[in-house]
Design a protein around this motif. Structure first.
Motif, PDB file in Angstrom:
ATOM      1  N   LYS A  39     144.052  -1.622  46.541  1.00  0.00           N
ATOM      2  CA  LYS A  39     143.343  -0.809  46.532  1.00  0.00           C
ATOM      3  C   LYS A  39     143.614   0.647  46.456  1.00  0.00           C
ATOM      4  O   LYS A  39     144.690   1.069  47.319  1.00  0.00           O
ATOM      5  N   GLY A  40     143.445   1.578  45.737  1.00  0.00           N
ATOM      6  CA  GLY A  40     143.904   2.855  45.673  1.00  0.00           C
ATOM      7  C   GLY A  40     145.110   2.963  44.582  1.00  0.00           C
ATOM      8  O   GLY A  40     145.422   4.047  44.099  1.00  0.00           O
ATOM      9  N   GLN A  41     145.818   1.843  44.376  1.00  0.00           N
ATOM     10  CA  GLN A  41     146.688   1.723  43.335  1.00  0.00           C
ATOM     11  C   GLN A  41     145.900   1.861  41.780  1.00  0.00           C
ATOM     12  O   GLN A  41     144.721   1.769  41.807  1.00  0.00           O
ATOM     13  N   MET A  72     134.952  -2.669  41.310  1.00  0.00           N
ATOM     14  CA  MET A  72     136.315  -3.014  41.146  1.00  0.00           C
ATOM     15  C   MET A  72     137.185  -1.994  40.911  1.00  0.00           C
ATOM     16  O   MET A  72     138.281  -1.957  41.261  1.00  0.00           O
ATOM     17  N   LEU A  73     137.009  -1.581  39.707  1.00  0.00           N
ATOM     18  CA  LEU A  73     137.792  -0.537  38.963  1.00  0.00           C
ATOM     19  C   LEU A  73     137.195   0.419  38.393  1.00  0.00           C
ATOM     20  O   LEU A  73     136.140   0.381  37.902  1.00  0.00           O
ATOM     21  N   MET A  92     139.069  -2.084  45.337  1.00  0.00           N
ATOM     22  CA  MET A  92     139.424  -3.288  45.969  1.00  0.00           C
ATOM     23  C   MET A  92     140.703  -3.841  45.718  1.00  0.00           C
ATOM     24  O   MET A  92     141.186  -3.476  44.387  1.00  0.00           O
ATOM     25  N   ASP A  93     141.165  -4.642  46.654  1.00  0.00           N
ATOM     26  CA  ASP A  93     142.529  -5.391  46.149  1.00  0.00           C
ATOM     27  C   ASP A  93     142.095  -6.421  45.026  1.00  0.00           C
ATOM     28  O   ASP A  93     141.463  -7.107  45.169  1.00  0.00           O
ATOM     29  N   GLU A 100     149.265  10.486  41.740  1.00  0.00           N
ATOM     30  CA  GLU A 100     149.819  11.502  42.288  1.00  0.00           C
ATOM     31  C   GLU A 100     149.067  11.923  43.878  1.00  0.00           C
ATOM     32  O   GLU A 100     147.866  11.897  43.980  1.00  0.00           O
ATOM     33  N   GLY A 101     149.830  11.981  44.742  1.00  0.00           N
ATOM     34  CA  GLY A 101     149.452  12.375  45.953  1.00  0.00           C
ATOM     35  C   GLY A 101     148.870  11.125  46.847  1.00  0.00           C
ATOM     36  O   GLY A 101     148.558  11.328  47.962  1.00  0.00           O
ATOM     37  N   GLY A 102     149.254   9.928  46.280  1.00  0.00           N
ATOM     38  CA  GLY A 102     148.890   8.742  46.828  1.00  0.00           C
ATOM     39  C   GLY A 102     149.570   8.072  47.773  1.00  0.00           C
ATOM     40  O   GLY A 102     151.248   8.796  48.036  1.00  0.00           O
TER      41      GLY A 102
END
Length: 217
Positions: free
Chosen positions: A23-25, A77-78, A189-190, A215-217
């Protein structure tokens, strides 16, 4: 700060690969030919991408930057965060190719319509691809014990489709990126994400996939 690339892979034509995306990637899919993409909830593999929910919940059949791929449970999901495919649009109507599909088309038992009026499909058994996106995606997710029948219909990246507004007929087109284009997705989500570099009846090409921290993650 620049994006931090965690993985970068070239997927050869007519082959598949699966990736875990937290999640977040973000996952970048780049190329010049069709890519079939599916996604699963990494922690509940029975929750998977759904074409119908994706279209119905967003009231559109063509999606791009800012739109989401949704699961059958109506969960995002994405999210598409960047889309550089300017020549055409992506497909949420068709399923995926397979050896059986190639055989049916070659035998005249399954229809395929081309807007240019040209059918490039090989007819001789020895010229037919031995496998397609169905087999590629099934093999890619096999280590997670996902049965081929449980691989959902995909999001077909770079596959421009025209739909006859009167008959509903799907009209294939040959619009592909002139130069390498990419679509970037952020995981909500993962996820387990699998892709197939479509054989395109012999016209397919290798694709590039990157997993990165934004960026910034």
């Amino acid at each position: 700060m620049p994006n931090s690339v965690l993985d970068s892979v070239t997927v050869p034509k007519n082959s598949g690969r699966a990736f875990t995306v937290k999640k977040g990637q973000c996952i970048l899919v780049a190329g010049r030919s069709i890519v079939d993409l599916v996604a699963f909830n990494l922690h509940d593999l029975t929750e998977r991408f759904d074409q119908a929910r994706t279209k119905t919940n967003q009231c559109k059949i063509f999606i791009s930057t800012g739109d989401q791929l949704l699961s059958k449970d109506n969960n995002p999901m994405l999210t598409i965060v960047e889309d550089t495919f300017e020549e055409g649009r992506h497909d949420l109507q068709k399923g995926m190719c397979s050896r059986k599909r190639f055989e049916l088309v070659a035998a005249g038992l399954s229809r395929r319509i081309f807007i240019e009026g040209v059918d490039p499909n090989p007819r001789k058994p020895e010229d037919l691809p031995t496998h397609g996106c169905y087999e590629n995606l099934s093999e890619a997710v096999r280590p997670w014990d996902i049965a081929p029948v449980d691989v959902p219909s995909p999001f077909n990246i770079f596959q421009t489709m025209r739909i006859d507004p009167d008959t509903g007929a799907l009209l294939d087109t040959f619009v592909r990126p002139k130069d390498e284009a990419h679509v970037d997705f952020r995981a909500e989500m993962d996820c387990l994400v699998a892709v197939s570099a479509c054989p395109e009846s012999g016209r397919g090409q290798a694709i590039r996939v990157e997993i990165f921290e934004p960026e910034g993650g």
